[in-house]
Design a protein around this motif. Sequence first.
Motif, PDB file in Angstrom:
ATOM      1  N   ARG A 178       0.837  -1.193   0.000  1.00  0.00           N
ATOM      2  CA  ARG A 178       0.000   0.000   0.000  1.00  0.00           C
ATOM      3  C   ARG A 178       0.873   1.244   0.000  1.00  0.00           C
ATOM      4  O   ARG A 178       1.988   1.246   0.540  1.00  0.00           O
ATOM      5  CB  ARG A 178      -0.916   0.013   1.221  1.00  0.00           C
ATOM      6  CG  ARG A 178      -1.898  -1.139   1.262  1.00  0.00           C
ATOM      7  CD  ARG A 178      -2.895  -0.975   2.384  1.00  0.00           C
ATOM      8  NE  ARG A 178      -2.241  -0.742   3.668  1.00  0.00           N
ATOM      9  CZ  ARG A 178      -2.892  -0.613   4.815  1.00  0.00           C
ATOM     10  NH1 ARG A 178      -4.213  -0.671   4.824  1.00  0.00           N
ATOM     11  NH2 ARG A 178      -2.253  -0.422   5.942  1.00  0.00           N
ATOM     12  N   ASP A 196       0.769   5.715   0.529  1.00  0.00           N
ATOM     13  CA  ASP A 196      -0.020   6.831   1.040  1.00  0.00           C
ATOM     14  C   ASP A 196      -0.286   7.845  -0.062  1.00  0.00           C
ATOM     15  O   ASP A 196       0.043   7.630  -1.233  1.00  0.00           O
ATOM     16  CB  ASP A 196       0.669   7.473   2.248  1.00  0.00           C
ATOM     17  CG  ASP A 196       2.031   8.070   1.892  1.00  0.00           C
ATOM     18  OD1 ASP A 196       2.297   8.266   0.684  1.00  0.00           O
ATOM     19  OD2 ASP A 196       2.814   8.335   2.807  1.00  0.00           O
ATOM     20  N   ARG A 212       4.181   7.131  -0.984  1.00  0.00           N
ATOM     21  CA  ARG A 212       5.231   6.511  -0.177  1.00  0.00           C
ATOM     22  C   ARG A 212       4.739   5.163   0.334  1.00  0.00           C
ATOM     23  O   ARG A 212       3.578   5.021   0.720  1.00  0.00           O
ATOM     24  CB  ARG A 212       5.610   7.412   1.002  1.00  0.00           C
ATOM     25  CG  ARG A 212       6.242   8.728   0.593  1.00  0.00           C
ATOM     26  CD  ARG A 212       6.452   9.639   1.791  1.00  0.00           C
ATOM     27  NE  ARG A 212       5.177   9.918   2.459  1.00  0.00           N
ATOM     28  CZ  ARG A 212       5.027  10.859   3.409  1.00  0.00           C
ATOM     29  NH1 ARG A 212       6.069  11.574   3.795  1.00  0.00           N
ATOM     30  NH2 ARG A 212       3.850  11.046   3.968  1.00  0.00           N
ATOM     31  N   GLU A 240       3.768   2.220   2.579  1.00  0.00           N
ATOM     32  CA  GLU A 240       3.294   2.123   3.949  1.00  0.00           C
ATOM     33  C   GLU A 240       3.662   0.765   4.538  1.00  0.00           C
ATOM     34  O   GLU A 240       3.288  -0.270   3.996  1.00  0.00           O
ATOM     35  CB  GLU A 240       1.772   2.302   4.013  1.00  0.00           C
ATOM     36  CG  GLU A 240       1.298   3.725   3.778  1.00  0.00           C
ATOM     37  CD  GLU A 240      -0.193   3.864   4.012  1.00  0.00           C
ATOM     38  OE1 GLU A 240      -0.893   2.827   4.065  1.00  0.00           O
ATOM     39  OE2 GLU A 240      -0.667   4.995   4.134  1.00  0.00           O
ATOM     40  N   THR A 241       4.388   0.778   5.635  1.00  0.00           N
ATOM     41  CA  THR A 241       4.719  -0.464   6.325  1.00  0.00           C
ATOM     42  C   THR A 241       3.509  -0.922   7.134  1.00  0.00           C
ATOM     43  O   THR A 241       2.929  -0.135   7.876  1.00  0.00           O
ATOM     44  CB  THR A 241       5.907  -0.261   7.279  1.00  0.00           C
ATOM     45  OG1 THR A 241       7.027   0.199   6.542  1.00  0.00           O
ATOM     46  CG2 THR A 241       6.257  -1.561   7.988  1.00  0.00           C
TER      47      THR A 241
END
Length: 293
Positions: A2, A4, A8, A10-11
């Motif tokens: 995923r 943001d 960027r 997303e962990t």
Amino acid sequence: VRFDKLNRFETPSITLCNPGSVCKNGCLTNVVGMLSGTEAEEGDYNFNSTSEFNFRINRITYDDKDDTAYSLSMYKAIQNKRLLFVEDVGYFVIKGVEDTIDNGIQYKDVRAVSVEEELANKKIPFIKDGTYKFVSTGGKDDEVGILNLIVGSNPLWTVGHVDDSLVLKYRTFEDVDVNLNCLAFLLQNVQDAFECIVLFDTINRTVNVYDQETYVNHTDIHITNRDLINSINITENGDDIYTALSVVGGENITISAINPLGTNVVYDFSHYKDWMSNDLRDRLTSWEDEGAK
């Protein structure tokens, strides 16, 4: 994966849980706490097999004493056999923890395997010789299916989706090795006998089974290596080139009865064929064509 709004990565959030934790309506039970300060997260997700999730967590001191105390308690709580719940992926069992201090910085490298490990840690129940239905249908006088027998011996696991084409199948089992674990029996004996694909939902702990004949959706899309590979390096070893191979098996099993040459040797001269003279190549081709009849 995923991203943001700023594109960027997303962990996913990682929740530490005690064994026996389950996910009910999106809520986790037996939660120890949320992990923070993780890095180098790496997921190795395998189809029809166990997966791995690895990461590093740093021991961090915060300005706030309460934050530091919580962070330290979570750092200490990361121990083998505890569970990790990776957001939108599922449960993993911690299998290895390496605690390191390097130049005053302390961190743990954590290795975890997907929760099918619970099935691997459980031996199969005794299966007497006989013919078994694949899965129970829930009728009053319905016999116990082999799938229900195996999955039912693991209290946290349940049978999920089963393709209709598999429900009424019967297969005979004899001399089943009592030392097999439940995961191995499902992925080997059950898959082979019923020609199915067993997949595991590691969030809800369900075992889902699909018919091998219908699981893959055929399309008109054609993909070649040229579409996928940016670069490739192929290395050949001259010592691994053979023109004759003798095929033998245990208990004096041979291929002579089905080999057109009547021997245990098969030949392949394709590597050298373009180097031969025309006459030799023509004779070899005729010999190969005669043997293929």
